[in-house]
Design an enzyme around this catalytic site. Structure first.
Site, PDB file in Angstrom:
ATOM      1  CD  GLU A 101      -2.695   1.571   0.207  1.00  0.00           C
ATOM      2  OE1 GLU A 101      -2.817   0.772  -0.740  1.00  0.00           O
ATOM      3  OE2 GLU A 101      -3.236   2.692   0.204  1.00  0.00           O
ATOM      4  CD  GLU A 156      -2.676   6.367  -5.423  1.00  0.00           C
ATOM      5  OE1 GLU A 156      -3.606   6.339  -6.225  1.00  0.00           O
ATOM      6  OE2 GLU A 156      -2.757   5.902  -4.267  1.00  0.00           O
ATOM      7  CE  LYS A 204     -11.740   8.849  -3.648  1.00  0.00           C
ATOM      8  NZ  LYS A 204     -10.517   8.300  -3.030  1.00  0.00           N
TER       9      LYS A 204
HETATM   10  C1  F6R Z   1      -5.521   4.232  -4.707  1.00  0.00           C
HETATM   11  C2  F6R Z   1      -6.929   4.083  -5.004  1.00  0.00           C
HETATM   12  C3  F6R Z   1      -7.362   2.996  -5.917  1.00  0.00           C
HETATM   13  C4  F6R Z   1      -8.699   2.409  -5.469  1.00  0.00           C
HETATM   14  C5  F6R Z   1      -9.219   1.420  -6.506  1.00  0.00           C
HETATM   15  C6  F6R Z   1     -10.510   0.775  -6.071  1.00  0.00           C
HETATM   16  O1  F6R Z   1      -5.279   5.268  -3.823  1.00  0.00           O
HETATM   17  O2  F6R Z   1      -7.751   4.839  -4.541  1.00  0.00           O
HETATM   18  O3  F6R Z   1      -6.396   1.996  -6.003  1.00  0.00           O
HETATM   19  O4  F6R Z   1      -8.518   1.778  -4.240  1.00  0.00           O
HETATM   20  O5  F6R Z   1      -9.428   2.065  -7.742  1.00  0.00           O
HETATM   21  O6  F6R Z   1     -11.508   1.709  -5.905  1.00  0.00           O
HETATM   22  P1  F6R Z   1     -12.767   1.388  -5.029  1.00  0.00           P
HETATM   23  O7  F6R Z   1     -12.328   1.141  -3.650  1.00  0.00           O
HETATM   24  O8  F6R Z   1     -13.644   2.584  -5.179  1.00  0.00           O
HETATM   25  O9  F6R Z   1     -13.395   0.157  -5.627  1.00  0.00           O
END
Ligand code: F6R
Length: 606
Positions: free
Chosen positions: A479, A486, A601
């Site tokens: 992580e 990123e 996001k």
């Molecule tokens: C990294 C990040 C991404 C999300 C991934 C899953 O900081 O935010 O790796 O964790 O795109 O997104 P969710 O949790 O919305 O399914």
């Protein structure tokens, strides 16, 4: 986090409230609503964007001078018009907006139902307005006092009633609430940005405060119902600074919100020191029929899932397979009706995770979603949903959602272990007691910020960095490596520390940076040997380890210490400096921290 804006004064309440709500739009929300008092209470609520409310605002009286408004980020109940705030009493005489969570709303609801109250929504908030209406005889303030005496949990409330048309009452307990004094009225708001258009003079209400506002005067009572004076403070922030809670970026704000997020996750899911996800978790009978668990997710959520695997296998003794959602479907997963598939997703909309959910259901697995967004596609389609309580996450790089996922999956593992009788009472109680110390310990780790800044300065010009650890520490560095790459665009790679010598160590040369995480006592010696292998080849080493471990002093350029905790819980602490490292390195490089290039996001394409 929801937003509250209430007004009592000489202006149009609709105008002041809508301007206040608009200033909170950036945070994301799923519905909005407003009540005003004229000769009666008039309420308008709409699902989705604030624009949907604004487009039909003429349905209520724009000339009313007193009102309460809200934008909602759902925590209890689907995001729809019925569950949106304000919540109005069944007789239409009282209206309430609420931020926070009423922990004992189920008991209160059934008590009021037994007395014949007819609830319309599935929110905890409706219980508040029902209680006020229940206790009202001829004094709104008295009714509010009696109602809040029954509430457990966190709440900021704005309350109006048709019976006392000039009065606005507000209460603050744990959830933030400010009183803003304008030339021609008083605004009550959960957030500073909502009042800046009108005034810079605010009173920060304290826990237990009740405010009674008449047209041009207000009285504050403290938690003992004694009248108190609270100082008026001048806000020296711009709207943009205030939106970020005074932090330079949303990411840093969200990193600093993490102690609160853990506290809230524990408050909501612990009842008398026992984990209680009520019927959102898997029941004992079903759990007994489960012979394996898949945890499927993407990115940061996947990293939380990998910690979940360790926790479920160690505590509940069920075998767990983790899979990246975009791979899962094509791996022909071995799934049947005895499989539990846990999907983790902050947004609840990630296309690959949603596809994995559908594939799992097709194969008759039981599907449990762990997600942050109530009513998201993943939440709607899963058999069971446990909501993480991180509140809206705005920075693209996930931090507080990850922490809430970690705490939730560890609690889920304990819940399974208890139901399957795989954990003794003492171990279980130790975990609960230790989890309660985690918010304070995260705050301790946050104090390492200055050391992390120095590491950020030392690596900012490097093109590549190694992250190493063993066991849970390896999961933590995965992580950490993602966080750094990123938002700083430095190439990073995370390795199980013992694996480097099988090829990748060839890349180590003088001054290659490497971050080692060493928290797992049984593996510490082994990782230290691997660090020595890197030191011999000229690497510059940075370390995150447990306080009291001085073994790394000779090898490390900088060390960040985390407080002692249970081995299983270290990933929650060790990731904090890694998040800060991502943040400060990005800042050092002058990059767009909150909106890194090429990323969105919510990833709704496969
Ligand atoms: C990294 C990040 C991404 C999300 C991934 C899953 O900081 O935010 O790796 O964790 O795109 O997104 P969710 O949790 O919305 O399914």
């Amino acid at each position: 986090m929801c937003g509250i804006v209430c007004y009592n004064g000489k202006k149009s309440a609709v105008e002041v409230i809508l301007n206040g709500l608009k200033s909170l739009e950036y945070r994301g929300y799923d519905s909005s609503g407003i009540s005003v008092v004229t000769d009666k209470i008039e309420t308008l609520k709409r699902k989705g964007k604030l624009k949907n409310l604004i487009d039909e605002i003429d349905k209520i009286d724009n000339n009313a001078n007193i009102g309460i408004g809200h934008i909602r980020w759902a925590t209890h109940g689907e995001p729809n018009e019925i569950n949106a705030h304000p919540q109005v009493s069944q007789d239409g005489k009282f209206s309430v907006v609420h931020n926070g969570i009423i922990e004992n709303y189920r008991e209160l609801k059934s008590e009021l139902e037994d007395e014949g109250y007819n609830f319309k929504s599935t929110t905890d908030t409706e219980v508040v307005v029902a209680l006020i209406s229940h206790y009202y005889t001829d004094d709104l303030l008295e009714a509010v006092k009696k109602a809040i005496a029954r509430l457990k949990g966190a709440y900021a409330l704005g309350i109006i009633s048709e019976y006392e048309k000039d009065k606005l009452i507000a209460v603050r307990n744990e959830s933030p609430l400010i009183l803003a004094k304008c030339d021609d009225g008083i605004i009550l708001a959960s957030d500073i940005p909502s009042v800046l258009k009108y005034t810079k003079d605010v009173v920060y209400l304290e826990n237990g405060d009740i405010v009674e506002i008449d047209k041009d005067s207000y009285t504050i009572y403290d938690k003992n119902f004694e009248k108190v004076d609270r100082d008026i403070k001048k806000i020296n922030m711009t709207l943009e600074q205030a939106s970020k809670g005074g932090f330079e970026h949303f990411m840093l704000k969200e990193i600093y919100e993490q102690p609160e997020v853990v506290k809230k996750t524990l408050e909501v899911n612990l009842k008398e020191n026992k984990i209680d996800f009520s019927d959102n978790s898997i029941d004992q009978d079903k759990l007994k029929s489960i012979d394996k668990v898949y945890i499927v997710a993407c990115g940061t959520a996947f990293h939380a899932g990998e910690v979940g695997k360790v926790a479920i296998e160690k505590l509940a003794k069920i075998p767990v397979i983790t899979d990246i959602a975009s791979e899962f479907r094509y791996n022909d997963p071995f799934i049947d009706e005895n499989t539990l598939v846990i999907l983790i997703s902050q947004s609840g909309e990630t296309a690959d995770t949603l596809a994995a959910l559908r594939e799992s259901k097709k194969k008759k697995a039981t599907v449990l979603a762990v997600t942050n967004v109530v009513g998201s596609s993943i939440a709607r389609e899963a058999d069971k949903v446990i909501y993480t309580l991180a509140g809206p996450e705005i920075a693209v790089a996930s931090t507080k959602a990850y922490i809430s996922q970690l705490v939730t999956v560890i609690m889920l593992a304990l819940d399974f272990a208890k139901k399957l009788d795989k954990i003794d009472d003492e171990t279980y109680s130790n975990y609960i007691a230790e989890l309660k110390t985690i918010p304070g310990k995260i705050s301790e780790v946050l104090k390492s910020e200055s050391t992390v800044k120095e590491i950020a300065k030392a690596i900012k010009d490097d093109s590549s960095m190694f992250f190493i650890g063993r066991g849970l520490d390896f999961l933590s560095v995965k992580e950490g490596a993602l966080k750094l790459k990123e938002i700083s665009y430095i190439h990073t790679e995370a390795f199980p520390a013992g694996e480097l010598k099988h090829g990748s160590i060839a890349l180590i040369e003088k001054n290659t940076p490497a971050l080692s995480v060493i928290t797992q006592s049984k593996l510490a010696e082994k990782t230290i040997s691997n660090v020595q292998e890197l030191v011999t080849r000229g690497a510059k080493i940075f370390t995150i380890t447990v306080e009291g471990n001085e073994n790394m002093a000779d090898f490390s350029e900088k060390i960040v210490f985390v407080p002692k905790t249970l081995e299983m819980l270290y990933p929650i602490l060790s990731v904090i400096p890694e998040q800060l490292l991502g943040y400060y390195t990005s800042l050092e490089k002058g990059l767009d921290v909150d909106k890194p290039r090429n990323l969105a996001k919510s990833v709704t394409v496969e």
